[in-house]
Write a protein that holds these residues in place. Structure first.
Motif, PDB file in Angstrom:
ATOM      1  N   ASP A   1       0.841  -1.184   0.000  1.00 36.22           N
ATOM      2  CA  ASP A   1       0.000   0.000   0.000  1.00 36.22           C
ATOM      3  C   ASP A   1       0.883   1.243   0.000  1.00 36.22           C
ATOM      4  OD1 ASP A   1      -1.529   2.174   1.873  1.00 36.22           O
ATOM      5  OD2 ASP A   1      -2.955   1.027   0.668  1.00 36.22           O
ATOM      6  N   GLU A   2       0.403   2.339  -0.544  1.00 36.61           N
ATOM      7  CA  GLU A   2       1.197   3.572  -0.623  1.00 36.61           C
ATOM      8  C   GLU A   2       1.653   4.064   0.748  1.00 36.61           C
ATOM      9  OE1 GLU A   2      -0.767   6.602  -2.799  1.00 36.61           O
ATOM     10  OE2 GLU A   2      -0.665   5.550  -4.721  1.00 36.61           O
ATOM     11  N   LYS A   3       0.848   3.834   1.779  1.00 35.87           N
ATOM     12  CA  LYS A   3       1.139   4.381   3.105  1.00 35.87           C
ATOM     13  C   LYS A   3       1.926   3.407   3.980  1.00 35.87           C
ATOM     14  CE  LYS A   3      -3.073   7.180   3.018  1.00 35.87           C
ATOM     15  NZ  LYS A   3      -4.369   7.486   3.688  1.00 35.87           N
ATOM     16  N   VAL A   4       2.280   2.265   3.470  1.00 37.40           N
ATOM     17  CA  VAL A   4       2.905   1.240   4.295  1.00 37.40           C
ATOM     18  C   VAL A   4       4.378   1.534   4.536  1.00 37.40           C
ATOM     19  CG1 VAL A   4       3.750  -0.328   2.503  1.00 37.40           C
ATOM     20  CG2 VAL A   4       2.917  -1.265   4.658  1.00 37.40           C
TER      21      VAL A   4
ATOM     22  N   LEU B   1      12.251 -15.138   8.182  1.00 37.74           N
ATOM     23  CA  LEU B   1      11.891 -13.719   8.180  1.00 37.74           C
ATOM     24  C   LEU B   1      12.328 -13.089   6.855  1.00 37.74           C
ATOM     25  CD1 LEU B   1      10.879 -11.139   9.637  1.00 37.74           C
ATOM     26  CD2 LEU B   1      13.203 -10.881  10.565  1.00 37.74           C
ATOM     27  N   LEU B   2      11.389 -12.497   6.145  1.00 39.55           N
ATOM     28  CA  LEU B   2      11.667 -11.897   4.843  1.00 39.55           C
ATOM     29  C   LEU B   2      11.716 -10.370   4.901  1.00 39.55           C
ATOM     30  CD1 LEU B   2       9.337 -14.076   2.564  1.00 39.55           C
ATOM     31  CD2 LEU B   2      11.736 -14.471   3.153  1.00 39.55           C
ATOM     32  N   ALA B   3      10.837  -9.766   5.692  1.00 38.26           N
ATOM     33  CA  ALA B   3      10.731  -8.311   5.715  1.00 38.26           C
ATOM     34  C   ALA B   3       9.981  -7.875   6.962  1.00 38.26           C
ATOM     35  CB  ALA B   3      10.005  -7.823   4.464  1.00 38.26           C
ATOM     36  N   LYS B   4       9.935  -6.553   7.152  1.00 36.17           N
ATOM     37  CA  LYS B   4       9.100  -5.969   8.199  1.00 36.17           C
ATOM     38  C   LYS B   4       8.193  -4.932   7.564  1.00 36.17           C
ATOM     39  CE  LYS B   4      12.304  -6.865  11.978  1.00 36.17           C
ATOM     40  NZ  LYS B   4      13.215  -6.286  12.999  1.00 36.17           N
ATOM     41  N   GLU B   5       6.920  -5.018   7.915  1.00 31.74           N
ATOM     42  CA  GLU B   5       5.905  -4.152   7.314  1.00 31.74           C
ATOM     43  C   GLU B   5       5.080  -3.528   8.434  1.00 31.74           C
ATOM     44  OE1 GLU B   5       2.985  -4.436   3.489  1.00 31.74           O
ATOM     45  OE2 GLU B   5       3.085  -6.200   4.775  1.00 31.74           O
ATOM     46  N   ASN B   6       5.137  -2.189   8.532  1.00 27.07           N
ATOM     47  CA  ASN B   6       4.460  -1.477   9.614  1.00 27.07           C
ATOM     48  C   ASN B   6       4.797  -2.064  10.982  1.00 27.07           C
ATOM     49  OD1 ASN B   6       3.262   0.364   7.891  1.00 27.07           O
ATOM     50  ND2 ASN B   6       1.338  -0.755   7.748  1.00 27.07           N
ATOM     51  N   GLY B   7       6.059  -2.449  11.137  1.00 26.05           N
ATOM     52  CA  GLY B   7       6.526  -2.977  12.414  1.00 26.05           C
ATOM     53  C   GLY B   7       6.256  -4.443  12.631  1.00 26.05           C
TER      54      GLY B   7
ATOM     55  N   LEU C   1      12.460  -5.779  -2.893  1.00 30.64           N
ATOM     56  CA  LEU C   1      12.497  -4.333  -3.073  1.00 30.64           C
ATOM     57  C   LEU C   1      13.545  -3.691  -2.166  1.00 30.64           C
ATOM     58  CD1 LEU C   1      11.042  -1.913  -4.510  1.00 30.64           C
ATOM     59  CD2 LEU C   1       9.637  -1.729  -2.456  1.00 30.64           C
ATOM     60  N   TYR C   2      14.561  -3.095  -2.785  1.00 28.98           N
ATOM     61  CA  TYR C   2      15.587  -2.362  -2.053  1.00 28.98           C
ATOM     62  C   TYR C   2      15.714  -0.937  -2.585  1.00 28.98           C
ATOM     63  CZ  TYR C   2      17.167  -6.694   0.158  1.00 28.98           C
ATOM     64  OH  TYR C   2      17.248  -7.853   0.898  1.00 28.98           O
ATOM     65  N   GLN C   3      14.580  -0.307  -2.912  1.00 26.24           N
ATOM     66  CA  GLN C   3      14.577   1.077  -3.365  1.00 26.24           C
ATOM     67  C   GLN C   3      13.340   1.746  -2.802  1.00 26.24           C
ATOM     68  OE1 GLN C   3      14.611   0.667  -7.646  1.00 26.24           O
ATOM     69  NE2 GLN C   3      12.468   0.103  -7.757  1.00 26.24           N
ATOM     70  N   THR C   4      13.275   3.074  -2.880  1.00 32.28           N
ATOM     71  CA  THR C   4      12.181   3.798  -2.235  1.00 32.28           C
ATOM     72  C   THR C   4      10.894   3.784  -3.051  1.00 32.28           C
ATOM     73  OG1 THR C   4      13.003   5.862  -3.205  1.00 32.28           O
ATOM     74  CG2 THR C   4      13.749   5.325  -0.986  1.00 32.28           C
ATOM     75  N   GLN C   5      11.006   3.660  -4.374  1.00 38.85           N
ATOM     76  CA  GLN C   5       9.817   3.680  -5.220  1.00 38.85           C
ATOM     77  C   GLN C   5       9.452   2.270  -5.658  1.00 38.85           C
ATOM     78  OE1 GLN C   5      11.198   6.542  -8.215  1.00 38.85           O
ATOM     79  NE2 GLN C   5       9.625   7.947  -7.518  1.00 38.85           N
ATOM     80  N   GLY C   6       8.156   2.015  -5.779  1.00 30.46           N
ATOM     81  CA  GLY C   6       7.678   0.712  -6.213  1.00 30.46           C
ATOM     82  C   GLY C   6       6.647   0.174  -5.244  1.00 30.46           C
ATOM     83  N   ASN C   7       5.663  -0.585  -5.752  1.00 33.15           N
ATOM     84  CA  ASN C   7       4.619  -1.130  -4.880  1.00 33.15           C
ATOM     85  C   ASN C   7       4.631  -2.653  -4.815  1.00 33.15           C
ATOM     86  OD1 ASN C   7       3.683  -1.668  -7.439  1.00 33.15           O
ATOM     87  ND2 ASN C   7       1.628  -0.825  -7.122  1.00 33.15           N
ATOM     88  N   ASP C   8       5.720  -3.272  -5.269  1.00 29.55           N
ATOM     89  CA  ASP C   8       5.882  -4.721  -5.170  1.00 29.55           C
ATOM     90  C   ASP C   8       7.000  -5.003  -4.171  1.00 29.55           C
ATOM     91  OD1 ASP C   8       3.994  -5.150  -7.252  1.00 29.55           O
ATOM     92  OD2 ASP C   8       5.559  -4.675  -8.706  1.00 29.55           O
ATOM     93  N   GLY C   9       6.636  -5.503  -2.976  1.00 28.02           N
ATOM     94  CA  GLY C   9       7.633  -5.769  -1.954  1.00 28.02           C
ATOM     95  C   GLY C   9       8.570  -6.899  -2.334  1.00 28.02           C
TER      96      GLY C   9
END
Length: 300
Positions: free
Chosen positions: A239-242, A261-267, A282-290
């Motif tokens: 999501d855009e706000k995540v 453990l793959l990632a952390k999303e909203n804590g 995803l290792y950049q600031t833009q994009g909506n595919d984690g």
């Protein structure tokens, strides 16, 4: 980088197919543009005989100039049926999209025996080179003529990308991801893939070009992995706000295990449900595919 919409066009005035090559659809991925510039320079110098025409086209020109992925929205998500039919410029990327479409429409007025496309990209994380192919037309069979990893199904999940549009209008082809954005190998891999596509689509005799064999073998024999075929199991959409952060150390095709453990999303922790491979972390600031999760399957 500044670049003209048409990077280059080459023909020997012999009947044959159109090979339509796009690069820089994302402005932070310039290696495909640089590879095309080098290829057309070599073609114009050595003037080899080919059947048909090869056309190289720049994607998001403004984003390429500014060195960013996109200006208003991802150009590789705008190619929907609704946007194509409306022809309304709702964003900068719509303007770029309609200009690319116009180039292809003008070129397609000529009677080609076949039409092929190659869309050149790179990845934010380290990666082996790979093909992303949609299973329509003869795309999958065509993709399996090239010596690298092949991932099926990306465009079945992500609508609005350029290869989905090109396939929908009956052109055979695939996306080629050449490696990490700034890696030395990415441009080498793009050059090698373009030369091989010219050989297979337009009957180019590679021995006629002065950079052969180095410009091809660096990709096909040194950088590319032995061909394997993968299919996508899962897409982690953002999501855009995540707030999202991958765990460090993942590369394309890294093995993952159930419970990892793959990632952390909203804590919160994002835990793998699969024994499989991670894809496009995803290792950049833009994009909506984690990230995506893929599994190896038998080939074509």
């Amino acid at each position: 980088m500044e670049v003209d919409r048409i990077i280059g066009k080459y023909s020997s005035d012999k009947k044959g197919p159109l090979l339509f090559i796009t690069a820089g659809i994302h402005g932070n991925e310039p290696s495909g543009v640089k590879a095309l510039q080098k290829v057309f320079k070599e073609l114009n110098k050595t003037k080899p005989i080919i059947n048909g025409t090869v056309l190289g086209v720049a994607g998001n020109k403004k984003a390429l100039k500014e060195g960013v992925r996109y200006i208003d929205e991802d150009l590789n998500r705008t190619w929907t049926k609704e946007n194509i039919s409306s022809r309304v410029e709702k964003s900068h990327e719509h303007k770029e999209m309609y200009e690319i479409m116009k180039v292809l429409e003008d070129e397609s007025r000529e009677a080609f025996t076949e039409r092929y496309f190659l869309d050149c990209h790179t990845t934010s994380s380290a990666s082996l080179p790979f093909i992303s192919v949609q299973e329509v037309n003869d795309n999958d069979v065509w993709a399996h003529l090239f010596p690298t990893y092949i991932v099926r199904g990306f465009s079945d999940i992500i609508t609005g990308d350029i290869d989905h549009y090109l396939s929908r209008i009956g052109i055979t082809g695939f996306v080629f991801e050449a490696g990490q954005h700034t890696s030395d190998e990415a441009q080498e891999n793009h050059e090698g893939m373009i030369w091989l596509a010219l050989e297979k689509a337009c009957d180019l005799n590679l021995e006629e070009i002065s950079c052969y064999p180095e410009c091809v073998t660096k990709f096909s024999e040194e950088n590319a992995p032995d061909q394997k075929t993968f299919e996508i199991l899962y897409r982690h959409e953002l999501d855009e706000k995540v707030s999202f952060a991958m765990e460090s150390g993942f590369e394309n095709f890294s093995k993952i295990t159930k419970g990892q453990l793959l990632a952390k999303e909203n804590g919160h922790k994002v835990i793998s449900k699969w024994d499989a491979h991670i894809f496009m972390p995803l290792y950049q600031t833009q994009g909506n595919d984690g990230f995506f999760v893929i599994k190896e399957v038998s080939g074509s």
